[in-house]
Enzyme design. Structure first.
Site, mmCIF file in Angstrom:
data_model
loop_
_atom_site.group_PDB
_atom_site.id
_atom_site.type_symbol
_atom_site.label_atom_id
_atom_site.label_comp_id
_atom_site.label_asym_id
_atom_site.label_seq_id
_atom_site.Cartn_x
_atom_site.Cartn_y
_atom_site.Cartn_z
ATOM 1 N N ASP A 64 0.887 -1.165 0.000
ATOM 2 C CA ASP A 64 0.000 0.000 0.000
ATOM 3 C C ASP A 64 0.926 1.217 0.000
ATOM 4 O O ASP A 64 1.620 1.473 0.996
ATOM 5 C CB ASP A 64 -0.896 -0.016 1.249
ATOM 6 N N VAL A 65 0.932 1.966 -1.097
ATOM 7 C CA VAL A 65 1.904 3.056 -1.242
ATOM 8 C C VAL A 65 1.621 4.256 -0.342
ATOM 9 O O VAL A 65 2.402 5.203 -0.310
ATOM 10 C CB VAL A 65 2.036 3.527 -2.711
ATOM 11 N N ASN A 91 3.618 5.204 -10.128
ATOM 12 C CA ASN A 91 2.409 5.335 -10.952
ATOM 13 C C ASN A 91 1.109 5.162 -10.177
ATOM 14 O O ASN A 91 0.072 5.687 -10.571
ATOM 15 C CB ASN A 91 2.527 4.276 -12.063
ATOM 16 N N TYR A 156 -8.152 15.596 -6.480
ATOM 17 C CA TYR A 156 -7.281 14.797 -7.363
ATOM 18 C C TYR A 156 -6.358 15.725 -8.154
ATOM 19 O O TYR A 156 -5.150 15.495 -8.243
ATOM 20 C CB TYR A 156 -8.167 13.979 -8.297
ATOM 21 N N LYS A 160 -2.315 15.856 -8.110
ATOM 22 C CA LYS A 160 -1.517 15.585 -9.316
ATOM 23 C C LYS A 160 -0.675 16.809 -9.701
ATOM 24 O O LYS A 160 0.453 16.667 -10.187
ATOM 25 C CB LYS A 160 -2.431 15.162 -10.470
ATOM 26 N N THR A 191 -8.481 2.612 -19.177
ATOM 27 C CA THR A 191 -8.094 1.649 -18.135
ATOM 28 C C THR A 191 -9.268 1.476 -17.167
ATOM 29 O O THR A 191 -10.314 2.105 -17.332
ATOM 30 C CB THR A 191 -6.895 2.167 -17.300
HETATM 31 P P1 NDP Z 1 -5.899 1.555 -12.778
HETATM 32 O O1 NDP Z 1 -7.048 1.711 -11.855
HETATM 33 O O2 NDP Z 1 -5.896 0.444 -13.761
HETATM 34 O O3 NDP Z 1 -4.530 1.491 -11.966
HETATM 35 C C1 NDP Z 1 -4.324 2.090 -10.723
HETATM 36 C C2 NDP Z 1 -3.214 1.326 -10.051
HETATM 37 O O4 NDP Z 1 -2.861 1.992 -8.821
HETATM 38 C C3 NDP Z 1 -3.626 -0.095 -9.710
HETATM 39 O O5 NDP Z 1 -2.576 -0.967 -10.041
HETATM 40 C C4 NDP Z 1 -3.839 -0.040 -8.206
HETATM 41 O O6 NDP Z 1 -3.504 -1.288 -7.626
HETATM 42 C C5 NDP Z 1 -2.814 1.020 -7.814
HETATM 43 N N1 NDP Z 1 -3.117 1.610 -6.517
HETATM 44 C C6 NDP Z 1 -4.142 2.416 -6.167
HETATM 45 N N2 NDP Z 1 -4.086 2.725 -4.873
HETATM 46 C C7 NDP Z 1 -2.978 2.112 -4.367
HETATM 47 C C8 NDP Z 1 -2.379 2.025 -3.091
HETATM 48 N N3 NDP Z 1 -2.893 2.673 -2.034
HETATM 49 N N4 NDP Z 1 -1.256 1.293 -2.944
HETATM 50 C C9 NDP Z 1 -0.727 0.643 -4.006
HETATM 51 N N5 NDP Z 1 -1.237 0.682 -5.248
HETATM 52 C C10 NDP Z 1 -2.363 1.391 -5.417
HETATM 53 O O7 NDP Z 1 -5.827 2.954 -13.537
HETATM 54 P P2 NDP Z 1 -4.678 3.630 -14.430
HETATM 55 O O8 NDP Z 1 -3.729 2.630 -14.948
HETATM 56 O O9 NDP Z 1 -5.405 4.494 -15.377
HETATM 57 O O10 NDP Z 1 -3.978 4.585 -13.358
HETATM 58 C C11 NDP Z 1 -2.585 4.635 -13.149
HETATM 59 C C12 NDP Z 1 -2.193 6.049 -12.806
HETATM 60 O O11 NDP Z 1 -2.418 6.876 -13.934
HETATM 61 C C13 NDP Z 1 -2.958 6.674 -11.637
HETATM 62 O O12 NDP Z 1 -2.072 7.393 -10.809
HETATM 63 C C14 NDP Z 1 -3.924 7.628 -12.345
HETATM 64 O O13 NDP Z 1 -4.308 8.695 -11.521
HETATM 65 C C15 NDP Z 1 -3.067 8.062 -13.509
HETATM 66 N N6 NDP Z 1 -3.788 8.653 -14.639
HETATM 67 C C16 NDP Z 1 -4.707 7.904 -15.334
HETATM 68 C C17 NDP Z 1 -5.389 8.462 -16.388
HETATM 69 C C18 NDP Z 1 -6.442 7.700 -17.152
HETATM 70 O O14 NDP Z 1 -7.209 8.303 -17.900
HETATM 71 N N7 NDP Z 1 -6.503 6.380 -17.036
HETATM 72 C C19 NDP Z 1 -5.143 9.856 -16.807
HETATM 73 C C20 NDP Z 1 -4.109 10.535 -16.044
HETATM 74 C C21 NDP Z 1 -3.472 9.941 -14.998
HETATM 75 P P3 NDP Z 1 -4.277 -2.003 -6.416
HETATM 76 O O15 NDP Z 1 -5.724 -1.631 -6.514
HETATM 77 O O16 NDP Z 1 -4.002 -3.461 -6.674
HETATM 78 O O17 NDP Z 1 -3.609 -1.508 -5.178
#
Ligand code: NDP
Length: 250
Positions: A64-65, A91, A156, A160, A191
């Site tokens: 958990d980051v 990320n 958010y 960011k 995603t």
């Molecule tokens: P996903 O929901 O597919 O990925 C989010 C990832 O973050 C998951 O792997 C999740 O893993 C992890 N995560 C969330 N909270 C925690 C936590 N507390 N500890 C560890 N891991 C965590 O979405 P995206 O791939 O789209 O998102 C990735 C990043 O890109 C994010 O930061 C998002 O804000 C950013 N982003 C996305 C955009 C989009 O349109 N998709 C646009 C701009 C930025 P798990 O739940 O297993 O912990």
């Protein structure tokens, strides 16, 4: 597997889905050894499975980051297993909508914790590991939401935008130590983050993007790979928008 990441050890937070999974797979395809961090174990192990099945090397560390001790353990486990840390993609993150005047204090704190504090915690433990080898490259996940005024996502957006500012400060602080630190700011990327969006929303968003499509996780993965590679050896402190031209035309 061999290529631009040969012999390098890369850490990817949020590697259990979406952009993080695509980037972990891209690092491994280029010869990198990848440590994947996230909370969901089956999804994290699935990323490892896909990499190993394709002939690559990867490990999952449940993390958990938002928790300092867990991030410290993540970096320790990386060093124990692979002996070094060359690249990191901070990320992990998530965004919850809410009008500013309706947000509860706990919602604000959660947005800051998962999107901004998490990046600082990663830097706090990754940078000392890179100082040991005198070089490294880090990419932090910011967002188009941190650049533009996006209604209903104020917390958010603030987090960011904070990531971009933190990236500039960190880059300035550690450039002389050979560590490059950049950020990426994607626009809409298809995603799980969009899983709860109304049907047809992404298609509608695409019509407003100059390149006439939303992003795919690989669009971001390729840019992160480049920022981490020797090809970007003179690039630091930048926040690269990867959004089909949206921020430059809005
Ligand atoms: P996903 O929901 O597919 O990925 C989010 C990832 O973050 C998951 O792997 C999740 O893993 C992890 N995560 C969330 N909270 C925690 C936590 N507390 N500890 C560890 N891991 C965590 O979405 P995206 O791939 O789209 O998102 C990735 C990043 O890109 C994010 O930061 C998002 O804000 C950013 N982003 C996305 C955009 C989009 O349109 N998709 C646009 C701009 C930025 P798990 O739940 O297993 O912990």
């Amino acid at each position: 597997m061999s290529g631009r990441m040969d012999g390098k050890v890369a850490l990817v937070t949020g590697g259990s889905s979406g952009i993080g999974r695509a980037t972990a797979i891209a690092f491994a395809k280029e010869g990198g050894k990848v440590v994947i961090a996230a909370r969901r174990v089956p999804e994290g192990e699935e990323t490892v499975r896909q990499i190993v099945e394709a002939g690559g090397e990867a490990t999952f560390v449940q993390t958990d980051v938002t928790q300092a001790l867990e991030v410290q353990t993540l970096v320790d486990r990386t060093l124990e297993r692979y002996g070094r840390l060359d690249c990191a993609f901070n990320n992990a993150g998530s965004g919850k909508p809410g009008k500013l005047i309706e947000l509860a204090e706990a919602d604000w704190e959660q947005e800051m914790a998962v999107n901004l504090k998490s990046v600082w915690l990663c830097l706090k433990y990754e940078i000392p590991a890179m100082l040991r080898s005198g070089k490294g490259a880090i990419v932090n996940m910011s967002s188009q939401g941190g650049i533009l005024g996006v209604p209903n996502y104020g917390a958010y957006a603030a987090a960011k935008g904070g990531v971009a500012a933190l990236t500039r400060a960190a880059a300035a602080e550690y450039a002389a130590n050979g560590i490059r630190i950049n950020a990426v700011s994607p626009g809409a990327v298809e995603t799980e983050l969009w899983a709860n969006a109304p049907a047809g929303m992404l298609e509608q968003v695409a019509t407003g993007i100059p390149l006439q499509r939303v992003g795919q996780p690989n669009d971001i993965a390729e840019a992160v790979l480049w920022l981490c590679s020797a090809a970007a050896g003179f690039v630091t402190g930048q926040n690269l928008a990867i959004d089909g031209g949206y921020t430059t035309s809005n």
